[in-house]
Design a protein around this motif. Structure first.
Motif, PDB file in Angstrom:
ATOM      1  N   UNK A   1      62.503  33.096 -51.306  1.00 51.96           N
ATOM      2  CA  UNK A   1      63.749  33.587 -51.876  1.00 51.96           C
ATOM      3  C   UNK A   1      64.843  33.720 -50.824  1.00 51.96           C
ATOM      4  N   UNK A   2      64.443  34.099 -49.598  1.00 49.65           N
ATOM      5  CA  UNK A   2      65.485  34.319 -48.604  1.00 49.65           C
ATOM      6  C   UNK A   2      65.929  33.015 -47.953  1.00 49.65           C
ATOM      7  N   UNK A   3      65.014  32.046 -47.859  1.00 48.45           N
ATOM      8  CA  UNK A   3      65.396  30.765 -47.272  1.00 48.45           C
ATOM      9  C   UNK A   3      65.022  29.617 -48.210  1.00 48.45           C
ATOM     10  N   UNK A   4      65.639  29.571 -49.404  1.00 49.30           N
ATOM     11  CA  UNK A   4      65.260  28.496 -50.346  1.00 49.30           C
ATOM     12  C   UNK A   4      65.509  27.107 -49.761  1.00 49.30           C
ATOM     13  N   UNK A   5      66.532  26.975 -48.911  1.00 48.34           N
ATOM     14  CA  UNK A   5      66.806  25.662 -48.320  1.00 48.34           C
ATOM     15  C   UNK A   5      65.614  25.186 -47.504  1.00 48.34           C
ATOM     16  N   UNK A   6      64.995  26.141 -46.793  1.00 46.51           N
ATOM     17  CA  UNK A   6      63.855  25.794 -45.960  1.00 46.51           C
ATOM     18  C   UNK A   6      62.650  25.444 -46.822  1.00 46.51           C
ATOM     19  N   UNK A   7      62.380  26.293 -47.805  1.00 50.02           N
ATOM     20  CA  UNK A   7      61.209  26.095 -48.650  1.00 50.02           C
ATOM     21  C   UNK A   7      61.298  24.779 -49.410  1.00 50.02           C
ATOM     22  N   UNK A   8      62.400  24.586 -50.137  1.00 49.63           N
ATOM     23  CA  UNK A   8      62.509  23.387 -50.978  1.00 49.63           C
ATOM     24  C   UNK A   8      62.811  22.150 -50.151  1.00 49.63           C
ATOM     25  N   UNK A   9      63.543  22.337 -49.066  1.00 51.14           N
ATOM     26  CA  UNK A   9      63.826  21.211 -48.183  1.00 51.14           C
ATOM     27  C   UNK A   9      62.547  20.657 -47.590  1.00 51.14           C
ATOM     28  N   UNK A  10      61.665  21.572 -47.189  1.00 55.65           N
ATOM     29  CA  UNK A  10      60.395  21.152 -46.600  1.00 55.65           C
ATOM     30  C   UNK A  10      59.541  20.408 -47.633  1.00 55.65           C
ATOM     31  N   UNK A  11      59.506  20.948 -48.849  1.00 59.70           N
ATOM     32  CA  UNK A  11      58.721  20.305 -49.909  1.00 59.70           C
ATOM     33  C   UNK A  11      59.250  18.900 -50.201  1.00 59.70           C
ATOM     34  N   UNK A  12      60.581  18.811 -50.339  1.00 53.34           N
ATOM     35  CA  UNK A  12      61.166  17.488 -50.615  1.00 53.34           C
ATOM     36  C   UNK A  12      60.888  16.538 -49.456  1.00 53.34           C
ATOM     37  N   UNK A  13      60.950  17.063 -48.247  1.00 51.87           N
ATOM     38  CA  UNK A  13      60.737  16.192 -47.092  1.00 51.87           C
ATOM     39  C   UNK A  13      59.311  15.672 -47.051  1.00 51.87           C
ATOM     40  N   UNK A  14      58.388  16.426 -47.653  1.00 51.38           N
ATOM     41  CA  UNK A  14      57.000  15.967 -47.660  1.00 51.38           C
ATOM     42  C   UNK A  14      56.868  14.680 -48.468  1.00 51.38           C
ATOM     43  N   UNK A  15      57.573  14.651 -49.590  1.00 47.66           N
ATOM     44  CA  UNK A  15      57.478  13.436 -50.389  1.00 47.66           C
ATOM     45  C   UNK A  15      58.151  12.282 -49.658  1.00 47.66           C
ATOM     46  N   UNK A  16      59.328  12.568 -49.084  1.00 47.43           N
ATOM     47  CA  UNK A  16      60.032  11.527 -48.326  1.00 47.43           C
ATOM     48  C   UNK A  16      59.157  11.054 -47.170  1.00 47.43           C
ATOM     49  N   UNK A  17      58.516  12.011 -46.513  1.00 52.47           N
ATOM     50  CA  UNK A  17      57.637  11.670 -45.389  1.00 52.47           C
ATOM     51  C   UNK A  17      56.487  10.781 -45.837  1.00 52.47           C
ATOM     52  N   UNK A  18      55.915  11.100 -46.991  1.00 54.82           N
ATOM     53  CA  UNK A  18      54.817  10.286 -47.507  1.00 54.82           C
ATOM     54  C   UNK A  18      55.282   8.862 -47.808  1.00 54.82           C
ATOM     55  N   UNK A  19      56.500   8.767 -48.340  1.00 52.69           N
ATOM     56  CA  UNK A  19      57.057   7.442 -48.624  1.00 52.69           C
ATOM     57  C   UNK A  19      57.242   6.676 -47.310  1.00 52.69           C
ATOM     58  N   UNK A  20      57.799   7.365 -46.312  1.00 51.45           N
ATOM     59  CA  UNK A  20      57.980   6.735 -45.010  1.00 51.45           C
ATOM     60  C   UNK A  20      56.641   6.260 -44.462  1.00 51.45           C
ATOM     61  N   UNK A  21      55.625   7.109 -44.621  1.00 52.94           N
ATOM     62  CA  UNK A  21      54.333   6.784 -44.044  1.00 52.94           C
ATOM     63  C   UNK A  21      53.725   5.548 -44.694  1.00 52.94           C
ATOM     64  N   UNK A  22      53.878   5.440 -46.006  1.00 49.99           N
ATOM     65  CA  UNK A  22      53.272   4.301 -46.661  1.00 49.99           C
ATOM     66  C   UNK A  22      54.041   3.032 -46.282  1.00 49.99           C
ATOM     67  N   UNK A  23      55.358   3.163 -46.140  1.00 47.27           N
ATOM     68  CA  UNK A  23      56.166   2.018 -45.706  1.00 47.27           C
ATOM     69  C   UNK A  23      55.833   1.654 -44.264  1.00 47.27           C
ATOM     70  N   UNK A  24      55.610   2.689 -43.475  1.00 47.44           N
ATOM     71  CA  UNK A  24      55.272   2.499 -42.061  1.00 47.44           C
ATOM     72  C   UNK A  24      53.890   1.873 -41.916  1.00 47.44           C
ATOM     73  N   UNK A  25      52.963   2.327 -42.760  1.00 43.74           N
ATOM     74  CA  UNK A  25      51.569   1.962 -42.550  1.00 43.74           C
ATOM     75  C   UNK A  25      51.171   0.614 -43.130  1.00 43.74           C
ATOM     76  N   UNK A  26      51.731   0.248 -44.281  1.00 38.33           N
ATOM     77  CA  UNK A  26      51.310  -1.020 -44.876  1.00 38.33           C
ATOM     78  C   UNK A  26      51.601  -2.213 -43.957  1.00 38.33           C
ATOM     79  N   UNK A  27      52.811  -2.309 -43.389  1.00 38.00           N
ATOM     80  CA  UNK A  27      53.036  -3.455 -42.483  1.00 38.00           C
ATOM     81  C   UNK A  27      52.215  -3.348 -41.196  1.00 38.00           C
ATOM     82  N   UNK A  28      51.892  -2.129 -40.816  1.00 38.10           N
ATOM     83  CA  UNK A  28      51.133  -1.952 -39.579  1.00 38.10           C
ATOM     84  C   UNK A  28      49.709  -2.482 -39.703  1.00 38.10           C
ATOM     85  N   UNK A  29      49.231  -2.579 -40.956  1.00 36.95           N
ATOM     86  CA  UNK A  29      47.841  -2.990 -41.152  1.00 36.95           C
ATOM     87  C   UNK A  29      47.553  -4.299 -40.450  1.00 36.95           C
ATOM     88  N   UNK A  30      48.490  -5.244 -40.589  1.00 38.45           N
ATOM     89  CA  UNK A  30      48.309  -6.539 -39.953  1.00 38.45           C
ATOM     90  C   UNK A  30      48.102  -6.392 -38.451  1.00 38.45           C
TER      91      UNK A  30
END
Lengths: 506, 333
Positions: free
Chosen positions: A354-383
């Motif tokens: 409640x006191x830092x909603x930007x931190x709480x929700x920002x972190x949660x949203x960043x997790x999904x973005x991070x996961x997207x980055x990771x899959x984009x990062x990792x699939x080409x790396x497989x080769x």
């Protein structure tokens, strides 16, 4: 509807925070570093986050936490790479991935295994982002319902179910579980404060590290075994690698495992004290048990990669639930995250939402973005990773050994851990020669101490009354499940119908 | 990536270590080094893992001291064995002022708890300064009817040996706070040790166990959220940041005082001139307003004092806890 609208609004706000250029860069740095420490055996997110903690002083709080979180779940992606390619858990939670992932690599299917691990992890990451957004507070309350009796009964269930991890003889598997339990009690007993099997060494008073044991039994044992065969005859991998992207059939086969792994992982992640390793083990055991044809498990069944990899990423993500909503760390890494918040001047606790909603929700949203980055990062790396298999073993294994030593040293800044790893590596090799598999031992090693601690704590609180395990509904449920699992395992064994395919050499 | 000073990284540390061994093998007596102090990075050994309570203090102080000394302060986390690993390592380091230990309360209590302690806190170390005092807060689950320390004593007396009190572990500050409380109040409760303060606090929040002496920084957010109820602080004075909570001492136990603390010590043979310099700069850094604010929020009290005062404090703490531990019959082997 109103509630969902609110969640939606919050998520929009969170994405607003997370997609700022600055925070996207922090997320990317975190994911990249996480992948790296994940790939490097022994060097885990705890060491990496600790290392970067001082640098986060200079960053804004949200950016700092986004980056540190990225390291954590990024490591779960990276950890599978080493497990699959060289049978070495890059991260403790990818121990289970070694079982089938490396077998797939030996069959020339390293690319498929790596891809399905990334896809499963991404699916799990997406679902868990939603779970956190929608249900974090009630899930945290659920986690609090788990007292000592519940944990004990859950561990009993887990330990019994783990017997299916064994591929060879059941007796040997039980023996290995016992070895694990014994190794697990080394250190200071929580309840009495007494030292057990520490031989007067202060370094042993906090027990033997899981990473040390996992590196020794999986990594070192494997390396010694490979060195056994002369250079020209050794064939660690097949040269022909059949395709990098998974076939449609693989996806179809893995889909169920990914979904089940995600939810089981989400459950274990929420419970403080269990986390990704237990989640991955449980998922593997479950997948093996419910598979119609489980004969390929341990020999390169894609479900044995998809399930645990989804589970460990899910658990890594939901571990943030008690941390963010209650301020209670469920693991060493989460304690570090809380420390990072404190350094930033944010008191971790129920108020953060409640006191830092930007931190709480920002972190949660960043997790999904991070996961997207990771899959984009990792699939080409497989080769590129698969190319690594072409490196001659005489060059590869000294490099791996070096990283293992650095990694284990970084656990406590102590030479004792690499030495212990060396010792247990030899022990692990001997076990391998006797056909005793390390997986059941590792589970005993993790669950044993938790079980003992909670059994004694439960009895301490109940003043020695054992009925406490049966009168509390959650605890009773797990005990009933445990009894069921025991029947399922014992009956076929009694009828000597236990899958003979499991008696394979390997 | 600004702020990443290369020598605070582990890789950096390794390089520094290489450099260090050259300096040592090539240099003359400690006397010569004393004049040139600091001639190389200062190693601050911390007895807690990264982000642990004393680590946060170390990381807040580190940059300030680096500025003051013109040499990087390296934070070396050596957690484990209740701080004995860190202490033993410090005792065996070169006494040239380039190695200091951020010790915690366990430093002098271990000698009473353990049969074999690999260092002597008073003979093998020279005190530099007490840095910070971290009191505990006695909290209970909201379902416990007691609203004050006195009521809790009455409640516990009515149900002897039934109230379960969690702690961060055997021999932890919260455990000792409980033992002293039982000795002074004459009640008996069940001690339920956990692996760390976090799980213990969670257990009390869930009502599985009823009470806990928790470090203030962890307890305050939960008290404010109404998840646990504060009955008293263990320090002699009320907390500046939460003055509404009475002390246990003023609640009827005037002799009750338990403080966790963090303070700096160095190997005993460290030249006194360097100790004086260390003291001056550490105390000055501790008085910086930004640091004070940051730590006061956490319910900690900053104390920078003389080496002598810290030495006397170490002695009195050791004696006090030896008595409590003997009387309680705690033995952690």
């Amino acid at each position: 509807m109103e509630f969902l609208g609110e969640v939606f609004g919050n998520l929009i706000m969170g994405f607003g925070v997370a997609v700022s250029l600055e925070n996207l860069i922090y997320a990317f740095i975190g994911c990249l570093l996480g992948t790296l420490v994940g790939v490097l055996p022994g060097i885990g997110p705890v060491a990496a986050i600790a290392l970067l903690l001082p640098t986060t002083f200079a960053l804004p709080p949200v950016g700092a936490l986004i980056m540190l979180a990225g390291i954590y779940y990024g490591a779960q992606y990276g950890g599978s790479t080493t497990a699959i390619l060289v049978n070495l858990p890059g991260e403790s939670s990818s121990v289970v991935t070694c079982l089938d992932g490396h077998a797939m690599a030996k069959n020339g299917r390293a690319g498929h295994a790596l891809a399905i691990a990334a896809i499963g992890s991404f699916f799990a990451g997406t679902v868990c982002t939603l779970i956190i957004a929608v249900a974090a507070p009630p899930l945290a309350e659920m986690a609090l319902k788990f007292g000592a009796p519940e944990y004990f009964s859950l561990m009993v269930f887990g330990l019994i179910a783990s017997a299916v991890l064994a591929r060879g003889s059941l007796i040997k598997a039980l023996g290995m579980i016992l070895v694990g339990l014994l190794l697990g009690i080394v250190g200071t007993d929580v309840n009495s404060g007494m030292s057990r099997f520490t031989f007067g060494m202060p370094g042993l008073s906090d027990g033997i590290g899981f990473v040390v044991i996992a590196m020794a039994f999986f990594g070192l044992g494997e390396i010694i075994k490979n060195l056994e065969t002369p250079d020209d005859q050794r064939q660690v991998f097949t040269d022909k690698v059949s395709g990098l992207m998974p076939r449609w059939e693989d996806i179809r086969m893995s889909a169920g495992a990914i979904v089940r792994g995600t939810f089981l992982g989400a459950f274990f992640g929420t419970l403080p004290g269990t986390g990704p390793v237990v989640a991955a083990f449980s998922t593997y055991a479950m997948e093996k048990k419910i598979a119609k044809d489980s004969s390929q498990f341990g020999r390169g069944d894609i479900r044995g990669v998809a399930g645990p990899e989804s589970a460990n990423n899910a658990a890594a993500q939901t571990a943030f639930i008690p941390t963010l909503t209650l301020g209670i760390p469920g693991s060493g890494t989460m304690a570090l995250m809380l420390g990072a918040m404190m350094i930033q001047g944010i008191a971790p606790g129920p108020q953060v939402m409640t006191s830092r909603p930007d931190l709480f929700w920002g972190l949660i949203a960043s997790m999904w973005i991070g996961n997207l980055m990771l899959v984009i990062l990792n699939l080409p790396l497989i080769g590129i990773w698969v190319q690594l298999l072409k490196v001659p073993y005489r060059l590869l294994f000294p490099a791996i050994l070096m990283f293992m030593c650095i990694g284990t040293y970084s656990l406590n800044n102590s030479i004792q851990d690499p030495l212990l790893m060396g010792f247990f590596g030899v022990v692990g090799y001997a076990f391998m020669k006797f056909g005793c598999e390390p997986a059941p031992m590792l589970l005993g090693f993790i669950l044993g101490p938790l079980m003992e601690e909670n059994l004694r704590r439960a009895l301490l609180i109940s003043r020695g009354d054992p009925t406490v395990f049966f009168t509390r509904p959650i605890s009773l449920t797990f005990l009933v499940l445990a009894a069921g699992a025991l029947l399922v395992i014992v009956l076929p064994a009694v009828r000597k119908k236990r899958d003979e395919a499991f008696q394979g050499d390997e | 990536m600004k702020g990443l000073s290369p020598s605070t990284t582990r890789a950096g540390r390794a390089w520094v270590a290489v450099g260090t061994s050259f300096v040592l093998s090539g240099s003359a007596a400690a006397h010569a080094q004393a004049q040139a102090w600091p001639s190389r990075p200062i190693r601050m050994i911390v007895a807690s893992p990264p982000a642990g309570p004393s680590d946060i203090l170390a990381r807040l102080l580190g940059p300030q001291l680096t500025l003051a000394w013109g040499q990087t302060v390296l934070i070396d986390n050596r957690a484990g064995a209740n701080g004995m690993i860190a202490a033993e390592l410090t005792a065996k380091s070169d006494p040239d002022g380039h190695t200091i230990l951020l010790a915690n309360a366990g430093f002098v209590i271990n000698t009473s708890l353990y049969k074999k302690v690999p260092y002597d806190p008073l003979r093998e170390f020279v005190p530099i300064s007490l840095a910070m005092s971290v009191p505990n807060i006695l909290v209970v689950h909201p379902s416990v009817p007691a609203r004050s320390v006195a009521e809790l004593v009455a409640y516990a007396k009515a149900k002897p040996g039934q109230l379960a009190v969690a702690s961060a572990g055997s021999g932890s500050s919260g455990h000792l706070a409980l033992e002293l409380f039982q000795q002074l109040s004459g009640v008996s409760m069940i001690h339920v040790p956990f692996k760390g303060g976090g799980p213990a606090l969670a257990d009390v929040m869930a009502g599985q166990t009823q009470a806990l002496f928790s470090i203030a920084v962890a307890a305050m957010p939960q008290i404010r959220a109404g998840r646990v109820r504060a009955l008293g602080v263990t320090s002699a004075k009320r907390l500046a940041s939460a003055s509404e909570i009475p002390t246990v001492a003023e609640s009827g136990f005037p002799n009750y005082e338990v403080n966790g603390w963090f303070g700096f010590v160095a190997p005993v043979k460290t030249p006194r001139s360097i100790v004086a310099r260390l003291n001056t700069d550490i105390v000055r850094a501790l008085r910086l307003p930004e640091l004070q604010d940051r730590l006061a929020e956490q319910g900690a009290e900053i104390i920078g004092g003389t080496p002598e005062a810290f030495g006397a404090y170490l002695k009195s703490e050791q004696a006090k806890w030896e008595k409590v531990i003997r009387q309680a019959g705690i033995k952690v082997e």
